[in-house]
Structure formats: C-alpha cells, structure tokens
Design a protein around this motif. Structure first.
Motif, PDB file in Angstrom:
ATOM      1  N   LEU A   1      82.402  93.828  18.661  1.00  0.00           N
ATOM      2  CA  LEU A   1      81.228  94.199  17.863  1.00  0.00           C
ATOM      3  C   LEU A   1      81.374  95.607  17.287  1.00  0.00           C
ATOM      4  N   ALA A   2      81.928  96.523  18.063  1.00  0.00           N
ATOM      5  CA  ALA A   2      82.144  97.887  17.576  1.00  0.00           C
ATOM      6  C   ALA A   2      83.136  97.892  16.417  1.00  0.00           C
ATOM      7  N   ILE A   3      84.191  97.118  16.549  1.00  0.00           N
ATOM      8  CA  ILE A   3      85.182  97.035  15.470  1.00  0.00           C
ATOM      9  C   ILE A   3      84.557  96.413  14.224  1.00  0.00           C
ATOM     10  N   ALA A   4      83.817  95.324  14.415  1.00  0.00           N
ATOM     11  CA  ALA A   4      83.174  94.673  13.270  1.00  0.00           C
ATOM     12  C   ALA A   4      82.190  95.614  12.586  1.00  0.00           C
ATOM     13  N   SER A   5      81.421  96.338  13.373  1.00  0.00           N
ATOM     14  CA  SER A   5      80.452  97.281  12.818  1.00  0.00           C
ATOM     15  C   SER A   5      81.152  98.409  12.081  1.00  0.00           C
ATOM     16  N   GLY A   6      82.160  98.983  12.693  1.00  0.00           N
ATOM     17  CA  GLY A   6      82.839 100.126  12.091  1.00  0.00           C
ATOM     18  C   GLY A   6      83.732  99.757  10.941  1.00  0.00           C
ATOM     19  N   VAL A   7      84.577  98.771  11.160  1.00  0.00           N
ATOM     20  CA  VAL A   7      85.575  98.436  10.151  1.00  0.00           C
ATOM     21  C   VAL A   7      84.952  97.674   8.986  1.00  0.00           C
ATOM     22  N   LEU A   8      84.119  96.717   9.289  1.00  0.00           N
ATOM     23  CA  LEU A   8      83.580  95.888   8.215  1.00  0.00           C
ATOM     24  C   LEU A   8      82.352  96.518   7.556  1.00  0.00           C
TER      25      LEU A   8
ATOM     26  N   SER B   1      80.549  99.491   8.119  1.00  0.00           N
ATOM     27  CA  SER B   1      80.590 100.903   7.737  1.00  0.00           C
ATOM     28  C   SER B   1      81.596 101.162   6.632  1.00  0.00           C
ATOM     29  N   ALA B   2      82.783 100.607   6.752  1.00  0.00           N
ATOM     30  CA  ALA B   2      83.805 100.839   5.727  1.00  0.00           C
ATOM     31  C   ALA B   2      83.335 100.337   4.365  1.00  0.00           C
ATOM     32  N   LEU B   3      82.685  99.197   4.338  1.00  0.00           N
ATOM     33  CA  LEU B   3      82.157  98.680   3.078  1.00  0.00           C
ATOM     34  C   LEU B   3      81.101  99.631   2.519  1.00  0.00           C
ATOM     35  N   GLY B   4      80.187 100.073   3.377  1.00  0.00           N
ATOM     36  CA  GLY B   4      79.143 100.997   2.936  1.00  0.00           C
ATOM     37  C   GLY B   4      79.717 102.309   2.431  1.00  0.00           C
ATOM     38  N   TYR B   5      80.701 102.860   3.131  1.00  0.00           N
ATOM     39  CA  TYR B   5      81.288 104.135   2.727  1.00  0.00           C
ATOM     40  C   TYR B   5      82.114 103.974   1.450  1.00  0.00           C
ATOM     41  N   THR B   6      82.745 102.825   1.280  1.00  0.00           N
ATOM     42  CA  THR B   6      83.482 102.566   0.042  1.00  0.00           C
ATOM     43  C   THR B   6      82.510 102.534  -1.141  1.00  0.00           C
TER      44      THR B   6
END
Length: 171
Positions: free
Chosen positions: A148-155, A157-162
C-alpha cells in the motif's frame, strides 16, 4: 558542473524532507490545521523568495497574502485550540521543502522524467530511514502495508507530482 550536480539533488532531497516531515507532523495535527500550516508556509516562502528576487506584487496579491496571514495568526492566538508545537514545526519544515521543490519544478521542461528522477533519488533517503526505524523502533512491517505504501507513493503521489511539475510552467 559541480553546481548543476548539487542542484540535481536539491529537488529529490526537498521531496524527501517534505514527505517525511509531512508524515510525522500529521501524527499530532488534524487535517485542516496541518493543511493551513503547510499551505501558508509554502505561500509565504514562495512570496518571500519572489520578493527577494525583485518581484513587484500587485494589490490583489498583497490582499491575498494578508488574508492568509490573518488565518495563520488566528490559529496561534491564545484561547484558540493551538496545534502541537512539534506538529507545527514539522509542517513548516514540510512547507519550506515543498516551496523549494516547487521552485525547482518551475525549471522543468520534462516533468515526467524529472519527477521520476526525483522519486528515484529520494529512495536512498527513504531506505536509510526505514533501516533506522527497523533497527531502533518497535515497528512491524506487513506485506500489505508495504504494498500500500508503494502504491500510494509510486502511483498516486508520482502522478500528482508529475501533474504539478507540468502545470508549474503555466503558473
């Protein structure tokens, strides 16, 4: 050469500082209070940097800053439910880091690539903190929690920051 190498680590370092201080701040802050502290800090940091760089603000921008500052001051008045000092300081650190991360992002001409690099370069910081936590704190890691942490961070958050880096050029 050396300056650009140092600069290339600035955004990932700020991303990590933002995320870790944000995470620990919310242990002792409610959502609304944390958001007010975070966004006010980001706004005033970026405003201050702009003024130092010689920007001239319009009247409406000064009015917006005054309204924001009044909410910030109200939050800290005696008699008002004040946030924990620990959470307040951590959220301010998070806001400062996000302001620097944002200013670095304004230079980005490749938001997807730059966000990916920033995330990858923040991994050593995260792994170091994880190792320290596993060795010195009574924590339990579960497979589901890690996923869940990986999904939250990688998917997410990364999408939002992009998207954030992509929009910065137009702000």
């Amino acid at each position: 050469q050396k300056s650009s190498r140092r600069r290339s680590w600035l955004a990932p370092t700020m991303l990590f500082i933002y995320a870790i201080s944000f995470s620990f701040a919310y242990v002792s802050l409610d959502t609304a209070t944390g958001a007010l502290i975070l966004f006010a800090t980001v706004q005033f940091s970026m405003l201050g940097i702009s003024l130092l760089q010689g920007a001239k603000l319009r009247v409406i921008e000064w009015v917006g800053a005054a309204i924001s500052l009044s909410g910030f001051v109200f939050l800290m008045l005696p008699g008002v439910t004040q946030p924990s000092l620990y959470g307040f300081i951590l959220m301010m650190i998070s806001g400062l880091a996000w302001a620097v991360y944002t200013l670095e992002g304004k230079r980005s001409e490749q938001p997807v690539y730059n966000t990916a690099v920033n995330f990858w370069r923040s991994v050593p910081f995260a792994l170091t903190l994880l190792l320290i936590a596993v060795l010195y704190l009574p924590i339990t890691l579960s497979k589901q929690g890690i996923l869940l942490a990986i999904a939250s961070g990688v998917l997410a958050s990364a999408l939002g920051y992009t998207l954030w880096y992509s929009a910065l050029r137009y702000l």
